[in-house]
Motif scaffolding. Structure first.
Motif, short mmCIF file in Angstrom:
data_model
loop_
_atom_site.label_atom_id
_atom_site.label_comp_id
_atom_site.label_asym_id
_atom_site.label_seq_id
_atom_site.Cartn_x
_atom_site.Cartn_y
_atom_site.Cartn_z
N ILE A 55 6.12 -2.61 -7.64
CA ILE A 55 4.80 -3.17 -7.35
C ILE A 55 4.76 -4.64 -7.76
N ARG A 56 5.28 -4.95 -8.94
CA ARG A 56 5.29 -6.33 -9.41
C ARG A 56 6.20 -7.21 -8.56
N VAL A 57 7.30 -6.63 -8.07
CA VAL A 57 8.19 -7.37 -7.16
C VAL A 57 7.41 -7.79 -5.91
N ASP A 111 0.82 -1.22 0.00
CA ASP A 111 0.00 0.00 0.00
C ASP A 111 0.85 1.27 0.00
N ASP A 112 2.12 1.16 0.39
CA ASP A 112 3.00 2.34 0.37
C ASP A 112 3.24 2.85 -1.04
N PHE A 113 2.98 2.02 -2.04
CA PHE A 113 3.33 2.38 -3.41
C PHE A 113 2.29 3.24 -4.10
N VAL A 114 1.15 3.49 -3.49
CA VAL A 114 0.12 4.25 -4.19
C VAL A 114 0.35 5.75 -4.12
N ARG A 115 1.26 6.21 -3.30
CA ARG A 115 1.56 7.64 -3.22
C ARG A 115 2.82 7.99 -4.00
N TRP A 116 3.84 7.18 -3.87
CA TRP A 116 5.12 7.38 -4.54
C TRP A 116 5.99 6.19 -4.17
N ASP A 136 -6.09 -3.19 -8.37
CA ASP A 136 -6.35 -3.72 -7.03
C ASP A 136 -5.77 -2.84 -5.93
N LEU A 137 -4.92 -1.85 -6.29
CA LEU A 137 -4.32 -0.98 -5.28
C LEU A 137 -5.22 0.24 -5.04
N PRO A 138 -5.17 0.82 -3.83
CA PRO A 138 -6.08 1.93 -3.48
C PRO A 138 -5.58 3.29 -3.98
N TRP A 139 -5.55 3.48 -5.31
CA TRP A 139 -5.15 4.75 -5.87
C TRP A 139 -6.18 5.83 -5.52
#
Length: 253
Positions: free
Chosen positions: A184-186, A139-144, A232-235
């Motif tokens: 994200i894929r990792v 979830d950390d990846f949806v901001r940067w 599926d991520l909370p963008w």
């Protein structure tokens, strides 16, 4: 000893690439450079061909592939040459002499890790330290991206994911934030055993004007594309805001 290839996309890098190549040869842990030259028009390819002692592999793309495609091409050279891990780099940057040694020690230490990310430090137009979170979650990846794009990556991880995805390049660009999609894929593939070297071992050259609004023009398009690739991520609207709240960058002391 782990065989490591430093994979380097290069386009119109004639003024700077020699500094990167010299820094690869100066590593305390043996490492070799593998270069994918992306149809430069400043003589980069011709000069590289005249200096084969500076690298272990060189390939000129038949057509311009952009950053992600060139990184994949350089990785293919390294893996074909038997490298156990690849370190992602840029032609206009440079490595600390201990960069590969410090990362390699963590890659194989403590039961083994999937990848290792060092801190980076900018030089040129800016002087920030680019840090990475040691305990990032998906979830950390949806901001940067909470990790920088320079890392030592185990061969198995790279091959399992098939390298960077060209689908993550917004139309009309040759590269913006494909590393965002990569991480994200990792995470989705379960390769989350990693370490962070909390010391700048990679040096990022910031060119005049690089930190302008140009990057911001592509940011929203990049997020929109990532949202389609990873629905599926909370963008959110905050994800599209520029500049992003980059929790992993701080001014150097």
């Amino acid at each position: 000893m782990v065989k490591i290839g430093v994979i380097i996309p290069a386009r119109n890098a004639l003024p700077w690439i020699w500094e990167m190549l010299d820094s690869v040869q100066a590593q305390t842990h043996p490492a070799q450079a593998y270069i994918a030259e992306d149809r430069s028009d400043d003589g980069t390819y011709e000069r590289l061909r005249e200096n084969p002692h500076l690298y272990a592999g060189l390939k000129r793309n038949r057509r311009r592939l952009g950053w992600a495609g060139s990184l994949n091409a350089a990785a293919a050279l390294a893996l074909a040459d038997g490298c156990d891990a690849v370190f992602t780099a840029s032609a206009d940057d440079r490595l600390h002499p201990e960069c590969i040694a410090r990362c390699a020690a963590l890659l194989d230490g403590d039961g083994g890790r999937d990848f290792v990310v060092p801190y980076a430090r900018q030089f040129g137009e800016a002087d920030h330290v680019q840090a990475s979170l040691p305990d990032a979650g998906l979830d950390d990846f949806v901001r940067w991206p909470p990790l920088i794009d320079k890392a030592l990556i185990r061969r198995e991880v790279w091959e399992n994911l098939g390298g960077y995805s060209l689908k993550a390049t917004p139309p009309g660009t040759y590269g913006t934030a494909e590393d965002w999609d990569w991480w994200i894929r990792v995470w989705k593939a379960g390769f989350t055993r990693y370490a962070v070297v909390e010391e700048p071992l990679y040096f990022v050259r910031v060119h005049p004007g690089q930190l302008s609004d140009t990057r911001g023009q592509h940011h929203a398009a990049t997020v929109d594309l990532l949202a389609k690739l990873h629905p599926d991520l909370p963008w959110s609207a905050e994800s599209r805001r520029w500049p992003p709240q980059h929790r992993t960058t701080r001014r150097a002391p």
